[in-house]
Design a protein around this motif. Structure first.
Motif, PDB file in Angstrom:
ATOM      1  N   GLU A 175      48.745 -30.922 -69.595  1.00 16.56           N
ATOM      2  CA  GLU A 175      49.369 -30.499 -68.343  1.00 16.56           C
ATOM      3  C   GLU A 175      49.631 -29.004 -68.442  1.00 16.56           C
ATOM      4  N   ASN A 215      51.345 -25.723 -66.351  1.00 12.51           N
ATOM      5  CA  ASN A 215      52.405 -25.538 -65.360  1.00 12.51           C
ATOM      6  C   ASN A 215      52.709 -24.047 -65.219  1.00 12.51           C
ATOM      7  N   LYS A 246      51.335 -27.243 -60.817  1.00  5.91           N
ATOM      8  CA  LYS A 246      50.886 -27.745 -62.106  1.00  5.91           C
ATOM      9  C   LYS A 246      49.714 -28.701 -61.937  1.00  5.91           C
TER      10      LYS A 246
END
Length: 241
Positions: free
Chosen positions: A72, A74, A92
């Motif tokens: 992930e 972000n 994100k």
């Protein structure tokens, strides 16, 4: 006895050297303190925050047992509004992958992935512990749009490969200043999405057993990784100085 004499001579010569240089203990301590690096981090009017983490599915039983987090990323753009407090906008992107299934149906090569895209607004607060270390607490509220790729249908129809939901995410970062406007830190967040993930939408029942798994829970992830702060523009002296 020889060792005692040598130690006595060593202390005598050391004392003589300090006496000749006129260095007292207080002066020595001050000299050592001056060699330390003091970053003296200050908040900036504008800041960019970036985090790279590994998401882990939690509450939804099917998501938790059948999928794994891959990454992930972000990023957010923030504006300081008063001492310690800031607001911002962020985006994100995350990726989950279907866990390996030992005996895929009909010898299928499964490569199902969930792509997550989330835009959000945020409000947060910086709490300073020392001149080089501070905590960041923030709450992100936004909207997630996800889609599944590599979906395979054996017998059941594929109903919907999209997943959308509101998103509520508290986050925490422990920051360590490197420069007066840059820090690196340890990042932790909890992403809660009230929408339920329904595995029958992508015909998962055809490729793996869903027996005994609760499919009515909301969807959530915990993300752990590294965070970065970069300040731009005017800098503000902290009130704790």
């Amino acid at each position: 006895m020889k060792q005692v004499r040598y130690m006595a001579l060593l202390f005598f010569f050391a004392g003589t050297l300090f006496a000749q240089d006129g260095i007292t203990t207080e002066e020595y301590d001050a000299a050592m303190e001056s060699q330390k690096i003091h970053t003296d981090f200050k908040e900036s009017l504008f800041s960019i925050r970036f985090a790279a983490t590994l998401p882990t599915p939690l509450s939804n039983a099917v998501m938790r047992t059948k999928f794994r987090g891959i990454y992930e990323l972000n990023v957010s753009f923030n504006l300081r509004i008063t001492h310690g407090f800031f607001v911002g906008l962020g985006f994100k992107n995350g990726l989950l992958g279907l866990n390996r299934i030992p005996s895929p149906s009909n010898g299928l090569d499964l490569n199902t992935k969930m792509h997550l895209y989330t835009g959000y607004i945020r409000v947060g607060y910086n709490k300073f512990h020392t001149e080089n270390i501070f905590s960041t607490f923030a709450l992100n509220v936004g909207y997630n749009t996800s889609n599944f790729s590599g979906v395979v249908s054996v017998k059941s129809p594929i109903i919907n490969t999209n997943f959308t939901s509101l998103m509520f995410e508290p986050e925490y970062t422990l920051n360590f200043a490197v420069e007066d406007n840059f820090s690196i830190g340890i990042f932790l967040s909890y992403n809660y999405m009230p929408t339920v993930f329904n595995p029958t939408n992508i015909a998962m029942q055809d490729i793996t057993s869903l027996s005994g798994l609760n499919t009515s829970n909301s969807t959530s992830f915990i993300s752990f990784g590294f965070g970065f702060y970069y300040g731009i523009g005017k800098k503000f002296i902290r009130r704790d100085k």
